[in-house]
Structure formats: C-alpha cells, structure tokens
Scaffold this active site. Structure first.
Site, short mmCIF file in Angstrom:
data_model
loop_
_atom_site.label_atom_id
_atom_site.label_comp_id
_atom_site.label_asym_id
_atom_site.label_seq_id
_atom_site.Cartn_x
_atom_site.Cartn_y
_atom_site.Cartn_z
N ILE A 146 0.81 -1.21 0.00
CA ILE A 146 0.00 0.00 0.00
C ILE A 146 0.85 1.26 0.00
O ILE A 146 0.32 2.36 -0.04
CB ILE A 146 -0.98 0.04 1.20
CG1 ILE A 146 -0.25 -0.27 2.50
CG2 ILE A 146 -2.14 -0.90 0.98
CD1 ILE A 146 -1.13 -0.16 3.72
N GLY A 147 2.14 1.12 0.06
CA GLY A 147 2.94 2.35 0.03
C GLY A 147 4.40 2.06 0.07
O GLY A 147 4.84 0.93 0.32
N GLU A 148 5.17 3.09 -0.18
CA GLU A 148 6.62 2.98 -0.19
C GLU A 148 7.13 4.13 0.67
O GLU A 148 7.06 5.28 0.26
CB GLU A 148 7.12 3.11 -1.63
CG GLU A 148 8.61 2.92 -1.82
CD GLU A 148 9.03 1.46 -1.70
OE1 GLU A 148 8.47 0.63 -2.42
OE2 GLU A 148 9.92 1.18 -0.87
N PHE B 170 12.06 4.61 4.07
CA PHE B 170 13.06 3.56 4.18
C PHE B 170 12.46 2.15 4.19
O PHE B 170 12.90 1.28 4.90
CB PHE B 170 13.99 3.79 5.38
CG PHE B 170 13.29 4.21 6.63
CD1 PHE B 170 12.92 3.27 7.57
CD2 PHE B 170 13.00 5.54 6.88
CE1 PHE B 170 12.29 3.65 8.73
CE2 PHE B 170 12.37 5.93 8.05
CZ PHE B 170 12.01 4.98 8.97
N VAL C 279 5.39 -0.63 2.61
CA VAL C 279 4.31 -0.84 3.56
C VAL C 279 3.28 -1.78 2.94
O VAL C 279 2.87 -1.60 1.79
CB VAL C 279 3.64 0.50 3.94
CG1 VAL C 279 2.60 0.28 5.02
CG2 VAL C 279 4.68 1.51 4.40
N ASP D 183 9.23 16.21 9.81
CA ASP D 183 8.98 15.76 8.45
C ASP D 183 7.47 15.69 8.19
O ASP D 183 6.95 14.69 7.70
CB ASP D 183 9.64 14.38 8.23
CG ASP D 183 9.85 14.07 6.75
OD1 ASP D 183 9.75 15.00 5.93
OD2 ASP D 183 10.11 12.89 6.43
#
Ligand SMILES: *[C@@H]1O[C@H](CO)[C@@H](O)[C@H](O)[C@H]1NC(C)=O
Ligand SMILES: *[C@@H]1O[C@H](CO)[C@@H](O)[C@H](O)[C@H]1NC(C)=O
Length: 450
Positions: free
Chosen positions: A291-293, A296, A299, A411
């Site tokens: 579902i994501g990158e 680091f 996901v 962040d």
C-alpha cells in the site's frame, strides 16, 4: 548527543538515587551507590525534573517569617537544611548533611524504571532539632510516608525510629513498579510541633532516597527484548548503552551486528510479532498487498489471524541509517498515544528483518487523497479539509506541548498524514523526529526530511 537522548527515551533505568537537598554523592560499599544532587528550586506549579530519571514537586508555603532563618535555604516552596554544626559521627554523613524540608507534601517521582519489584531505602536523620536542655530539644516531627500511593509509614518520627537526634536511620520498603514510575510521597498530616526550634519550620524532612531492583520482571512487554539483560546492574547497562549509542552514532559498529543484537536491553514497550505471523498476514509480502513505499521501506496491508487489519512497514535491511530511524520510531510512538497519531501495534525483529506493525488506515495518505492517481483521489469537501487541518494541528500540539516527551516531528508532509475510514487524520513516520529538550536553547537549522 541528540541521538543518545533518543536512546535514553527507550531504555529503562534500574535504579534511583537522590541525595535530597545536597550535592551528588557516591557511596562506596559492598554495592556502590550513586546519589544525584538535588539542590534546585521546586514549587507546586514547577514540577522539577532532573537530568536523569526523577523529578519532584512540593506543596505548601512556609510562612514569610520562616524564610529568612539561618541554615535554611529557601528553594521555591521547600527548604534545604544544611547541617553546619559539627557533623556527628555517622556512616555516610554526606547524605545527611543536607536534607530537604517541605511544609506539607513533598513527592519524588522515579521515571522510566524497568518494571518489577524494587527495594526502596529512605535515609532520614533528625538534624534540625538538637539535644540538650533548651527548648529546641522539645520539637517533634511527625509525618506520613506513601510509596506508590500506599501508606507505608503513619505518624513517622525520625528520632524514635533512629533512637536519637542526628542519628541516621534507613527505612526499607519494597515497591512494585508496573508502569515505569515510582512515587514516594512525604506528607505532613498536621501532627507534631510547628514552632520549634523555629517558627513555621516543620514538615517532612528527607535526607536521601535510593531504589534498587529486588527482582526485576523478566519482561515488561509482551515479548520483551529486555529479558536478556535482566539481572545486570543498572549502571552497567546504562553505560554500555550509552557507549553503544555513541559508537553507533559515529558509525564505528561493524555491519556484523544485527539489529536484534543492537536492541538487546532496549525496552521497546510495545507488542512483538514473529516474522512468520507477519508473513502469513501479508500473504508473504504479496505485491498485491503493498500500500505504500516509505522513506526507508515498503508498507503492506495485512490481516492477522484474529481479524485485525494491520499495516506492516518493512525496513530494508541494508541501511544503517534506517536502523537508527527504526529504533527512533518505535521509541517515539510507543511512548506517545493520541487520536491524531497513528497507533503502533508492535514490531518484529528477527535477524535482520525489521518490521513495524501499525493500525491500518483505510484511506491511505492525505497525499494520495489529494494528488494521487485519479482513481484513488478523494473528493474532500471544505468541512472535511478543515477537520483534517485541525486534526493535524491537534496531533502536533500534543507532540509539542502536551505529551511527556516533547517531540519535533521534522517531516510533516501530506504523505505522512494518514486518513482512517472516517477521514480522521493521523500523523505517521516519526523516523526523523527528535526529542525537544525544554532547556535546549540551541536552534538547529539543519534541514531534515523534505
Ligand atoms: C547555624 O549554624 C551555625 C554554625 O554552626 C550555628 O552556630 C547556628 O546555631 C545555626 N543556626 C541555627 C538556627 O541552627
Ligand atoms: C535497612 O537496610 C539497611 C541495609 O541496607 C540496614 O542497615 C538498616 O538497618 C535497615 N533498616 C531497618 C529499619 O531495618
């Protein structure tokens, strides 16, 4: 030293030592004991925190005419009594020369202690009253002692317990620490004399406090990693970790250390999953579940056998930088809980496999909702956008002002704001976050994140 501070935020302490009212002292004996100095001002509103693992607060006021008495130093709402007369022959007089005196209630808190049973030693000596024929010998000091909220000593009279004036007595108790905190309260319940030897100088008097593990539980967290170091004396562990932190920071540690080794002794205070559980949950990290990158690692969405839907962040095992961010992230998130912070269910550390397990957020990230591929964009109306902004602000306000650890995220961006099924925003990705020390006047202008 910021990294080491982060480090401290996730390690547990195994002892407590305070030379109440006095300078730092080390007592050498069959077991060496270090007592921190404690000469700062305290007040009811200014809860005073030490640079190590304890804090104190006091309530009540000494009358004005008591404040200018000899040999009492007025520090906020407490006094420090300094024994200037010849120090009577006693063991470790440096612990008893100075003592803290509070008009009503004085509470010391030990923080970040590994859970388990502790032996609490309270060092008392009646140094304010004197022997002899004068009225000064007529004073009677009576107060109560509570440990972890439990009355352990009612109508305590130092002179009676010690068998005389200026005679030290060490009272020993056991206390169970279950949530990292040890609370020791001295409370003047209105008994004893209030005008002898000096008007208005009365209340609980404490010379020193120490606490050491009686038996520390083998683990404080569901699968605890702390087990490996149980039994090792606190100071040792602390120094090893500190040195370790420094080496790590300087990159002096070889690659041969797995994270599993690195994290021994770090109390992660969070659930632990096995690699196998997570492999099953994500169907062997199937691409379809991705579902994501993240910055680091990838996901994945996963389903635990009990039906809980989770998000698993897998760290690429190559980057050493990543390890630090990983520890940072576990430490931060396990210590912080808020409706607008993404919840960490736990982690998995096996060999070089590092995974974090979060609550699953149905609507992915704000970035995706706003700028993602057309089919994943959400139509957000203005009230929803407003709700999201306020939610992020609440989350940040909590991190900056309200939580016990003051954290600067560093962040914040749309990809780090996740949306649950009701479009409630939650802040994620604490990899670059830093602890903000209250006294830290130095301003970092180094750019972090994007
Ligand atoms: C304070 O200390 C001095 C020096 O020992 C002593 O002479 C004096 O009596 C003390 N004052 C009080 C109020 O105890
Ligand atoms: C508490 O323990 C110390 C040794 O650590 C001992 O000297 C002292 O007598 C004990 N106190 C009491 C009241 O038994």
């Amino acid at each position: 030293m910021a990294t080491n501070l982060l480090f401290l935020s996730v390690i547990a302490w195994y002892s407590l030592g305070i030379n109440c009212g006095g300078e730092p002292v080390t007592v050498y004996g069959e077991k060496d004991n270090t007592f921190d100095g404690d000469t700062d001002e305290v007040g009811p509103s200014s809860f005073r925190q030490s640079s190590t693992n304890w804090a104190l607060s006091s309530t009540g006021f000494f009358p004005d005419n008591a404040r200018s008495q000899d040999n009492f130093t007025n520090v906020g709402d407490t006094f420090i009594y300094k024994l200037t007369n010849e120090i009577p022959a006693m063991a470790n007089p440096q612990l008893y020369r100075d003592a803290r005196l509070s008009p009503i209630s004085l509470t010391y808190y030990g923080f970040c202690l590994a859970n388990g049973k502790y032996t609490v030693n309270l060092h008392f000596a009646e140094t304010v009253f004197t022997n002899g024929q004068t009225y000064k010998s007529l004073g009677r000091r009576i107060f109560d002692v509570y440990i972890q909220g439990r009355l352990v000593q009612e109508d305590f009279n130092i002179v009676d317990a010690a068998g005389g004036i200026s005679t030290p007595v060490i009272m020993n108790y056991t206390a169970a620490v279950t949530s990292g905190t040890l609370e020791i309260r001295f409370y003047w319940a209105g008994k004893g004399t209030t005008g002898i030897p000096l008007t208005g100088v009365y209340g609980p008097l404490i010379s020193a406090i120490s606490a050491d593990p009686a038996e520390v539980a083998s683990s404080t967290s569901p699968g605890g990693i702390v087990g490996a170091v149980v039994g090792i004396v606190a100071g040792g562990v602390f120094i090893i970790l500190l040195v370790f932190g420094i080496l790590w920071r300087r990159g002096l540690l070889g690659q041969q250390n797995t994270l599993e080794d690195d994290l021994k002794g770090v109390d992660l205070q969070t659930g632990k999953f096995t690699f196998r559980q997570l492999k099953d949950a994500t169907n062997n990290f199937d691409k379809a579940n991705k579902i994501g990158e993240g910055g680091f690692g990838s996901v994945y969405k996963g389903l635990l056998s009990d039906g809980t839907v989770i998000a698993v962040k897998q760290l690429s095992s190559k980057s050493k930088q990543g390890n630090r961010e990983f520890v940072n992230e576990i430490g931060m998130i396990s210590a912080l809980q808020h409706p607008h912070l993404v919840k960490l269910h736990g982690c998995c550390i096996e060999g070089n496999q590092l995974l974090l397990v979060y609550e699953y957020m149905e609507n992915n990230s704000l970035a995706r909702a706003l700028f993602g591929p057309e089919e994943s964009q959400l139509k957000l109306d203005w009230p929803t956008r407003h709700k999201i902004c306020v939610g992020i602000a609440r989350g940040l306000a909590y991190l900056h002002e309200e939580s016990r650890l003051k954290v600067v995220h560093r962040d914040i961006k749309a990809t780090n704001v996740l949306l649950d099924k009701n479009l409630t925003p939650k802040i994620s990705d604490f990899g670059l976050a830093k602890l903000d020390e209250e006294d830290n006047t130095h301003i970092s202008t180094r750019i972090a994140g994007t």
